[in-house]
Every structure is written in C-alpha cells, then in structure tokens.
Design a protein around this motif. Structure first.
Motif, short mmCIF file in Angstrom:
data_model
loop_
_atom_site.label_atom_id
_atom_site.label_comp_id
_atom_site.label_asym_id
_atom_site.label_seq_id
_atom_site.Cartn_x
_atom_site.Cartn_y
_atom_site.Cartn_z
N LEU A 85 27.06 44.42 -35.52
CA LEU A 85 26.15 44.28 -34.39
C LEU A 85 24.83 44.98 -34.64
O LEU A 85 23.75 44.44 -34.37
N PHE A 86 24.90 46.21 -35.15
CA PHE A 86 23.71 46.99 -35.49
C PHE A 86 23.92 47.59 -36.87
O PHE A 86 24.88 48.32 -37.10
N ARG A 87 23.02 47.27 -37.77
CA ARG A 87 23.17 47.71 -39.16
C ARG A 87 22.38 48.98 -39.40
O ARG A 87 21.29 49.17 -38.88
N LYS A 88 22.93 49.84 -40.22
CA LYS A 88 22.26 51.09 -40.57
C LYS A 88 21.53 50.92 -41.89
O LYS A 88 21.73 49.95 -42.62
N ALA A 89 20.70 51.91 -42.23
CA ALA A 89 20.05 51.92 -43.53
C ALA A 89 21.09 52.20 -44.60
O ALA A 89 22.21 52.63 -44.32
N ALA A 90 20.70 51.98 -45.85
CA ALA A 90 21.66 52.09 -46.94
C ALA A 90 22.22 53.50 -47.11
O ALA A 90 23.37 53.69 -47.49
N GLU A 91 21.39 54.52 -46.86
CA GLU A 91 21.82 55.90 -47.16
C GLU A 91 22.29 56.68 -45.94
O GLU A 91 23.03 57.64 -46.08
N SER A 92 21.87 56.32 -44.74
CA SER A 92 22.25 57.12 -43.58
C SER A 92 22.10 56.27 -42.32
O SER A 92 21.61 55.16 -42.36
N GLY A 93 22.52 56.86 -41.19
CA GLY A 93 22.43 56.16 -39.93
C GLY A 93 23.80 55.77 -39.41
O GLY A 93 24.83 56.11 -39.99
N VAL A 94 23.81 55.04 -38.30
CA VAL A 94 25.05 54.62 -37.67
C VAL A 94 25.09 53.10 -37.60
O VAL A 94 24.14 52.46 -37.14
N GLU A 95 26.18 52.52 -38.07
CA GLU A 95 26.39 51.08 -37.97
C GLU A 95 27.41 50.82 -36.88
O GLU A 95 28.41 51.52 -36.76
#
Length: 260
Positions: A112-122
């Motif tokens: 639904l919501f994609r994170k960046a390759a190195e960090s963040g929340v998916e």
C-alpha cells in the motif's frame, strides 16, 4: 531563434526530470526478492504470549508478493478462571484440556505504501487461508487422595497425591486439588482435530538495511473446526455453553528477519 532557445532550455529540463523520475522509481522499487521472518504472537485468545510464527515471502512484482506462514499458538477459553487454594496451588477451575493450534497459511500481500530502499516504513495488506490442526492436550492436576487419619487403624496415613486429567465428576472436592501438574504431563494422549482458518492483516515493516527487517503484523483471524473442542467441563453445565468449534481473535505478531 526563439523556438531553438525554448528547445535548448526545455529539452535538458525534460531529460533531467525523466532521469529524476527513473531514479525515484528505482529507489522505490523493492530491492529484494525473498524475505524470511520469525516472531512472537500475541492474541485475544491467549495469555501474555500466544505463540510463535515464521513467514517466508517472495515478491511477484513491485506491488504483489506471495507468502507462506506457519503459526503455533495456544487457544484459551474466555471462560477460564484461575483460582488459588489455601496452600498456594494455582489451577484453572473446570479446565480439562489445553488447546494448541498449528496454522499453515498461504496468501497474497499487496504493498500500500512503499518505503525507500534503505529506511522507512512499508505498509502492506495481507490476506491468507489454510488448514488448522487443533491439538487437545489433557490438563493434569495434582489431586490429594490421602485418607483422613484414623486414631485406631491409621493414625499417620501416607500422603497420596496423584497427577490426573481433571474430571469434574471424579475431582468434585475442590479443596483436594493440590496444584496444576506440568503442562506436558498428558503428552501421550494428544487428540488431533482438523479445521480451517482465514486471516487478514496490515503489515508494518521497518528495514534499516537491505538485508535486515523488523516489523509488526496486526490483524484478525477466524477459525472453524469440524467438531466442538472440549477444553472446559463443569458439572451441570452443558458442553455447548462452555466449548466451541468456531473461534475468532485479533492478533499482533512482532517479528524480525532477513531478506535477499
């Protein structure tokens, strides 16, 4: 001259914008094909920790993934009440069987919501189904069969405390229930039962590095068995009022794992 000037300005800008879009798309696209996680399960049909779970996920494309999951949890009746006797023993009144459930699940996962390759929340939506294997394990108690002292024939009777599966007819004197026996006392008398389950969840995945992952899976589960699973027995109360073959719960799984 003026059209040429516009072209000289707009063409590099368009190329730069396309390059930035491609870079952003490359950053947003998943950087792994497989993921394996394991964790602990907490749910509304269990105590503090409900059980454990392992999950393997394979990406099908940028938005969809396929997963299999194996979960093992304890299912407790919501009518259970822990009691303590006058010598400190603790047991569940009326409990005659433990219920453990093994749930292999196959399902699909939608990003639904994609994170960046190195960090963040998916954030992913998960839907799955599969069989349920319910294992009824006898609930053993220590029951005191020590006879009352007889001043003439047996003034000092030998202590007689036995580990037995709780039976409301046989163990009707609650003051003689000494304590709960170890959980695997009746392992040789496990009774399997077959059912099925459906689950839906939201998966919040945090990945600081490309090869490590941690997150929370929060969802609901509905489970049905072919027959009523008897975990509670109380004299004078119908089994249908104490036991079910249909269960539902809300759960949270805290997990860590790796991907490649």
């Amino acid at each position: 001259m003026r059209p040429f000037l516009y072209s000289a300005i707009l063409l590099p800008a368009a190329l730069l914008a396309a390059s930035a879009a491609q870079a952003q798309e490359a950053q947003d696209a998943p950087s792994y094909e497989k993921e394996f996680t394991y964790g602990i399960n907490l749910n509304t049909n269990a105590g503090l920790i409900g059980g454990v779970a392992v999950r393997s996920t394979r990406r099908l494309n940028d938005d969809w993934a396929r997963f299999w999951l194996l979960e093992g949890v304890e299912v407790k009746s919501r009518k259970e009440q822990r009691v303590q006797n006058n010598i400190g023993g603790v047991y569940v009144q009326g409990k005659t069987n433990y219920l453990f459930a093994l749930r292999p699940t196959v399902g699909l996962q939608r990003t639904l919501f994609r994170k960046a390759a190195e960090s963040g929340v998916e954030v992913d939506a998960m839907f799955g189904a599969g069989p349920s294997i319910g294992l009824l394990l006898p609930y053993y108690i220590y029951y005191d069969y020590t006879p009352k002292p007889d001043p003439q024939s047996n003034p000092n009777p030998r202590e007689d405390i036995r580990a037995e599966q709780y039976d409301p007819v046989k163990h009707y004197e609650v003051n003689k229930i000494y304590d709960r026996a170890p959980i695997f006392s009746g392992i040789g008398n496990v009774k399997p039962n077959v059912g099925a389950h459906l689950r839906g969840a939201l998966n919040f995945e945090y990945g600081r590095y490309r090869d490590a992952v941690a997150g929370i899976e929060a969802g609901f589960l509905i489970e049905a068995y072919t027959k009523r699973l008897v975990t509670m027995e109380v004299t004078g109360v119908p089994e249908s009022r104490l036991n079910n073959n249909l269960f539902n719960s809300v759960y949270v799984t805290l997990y860590i794992g790796s991907r490649k």
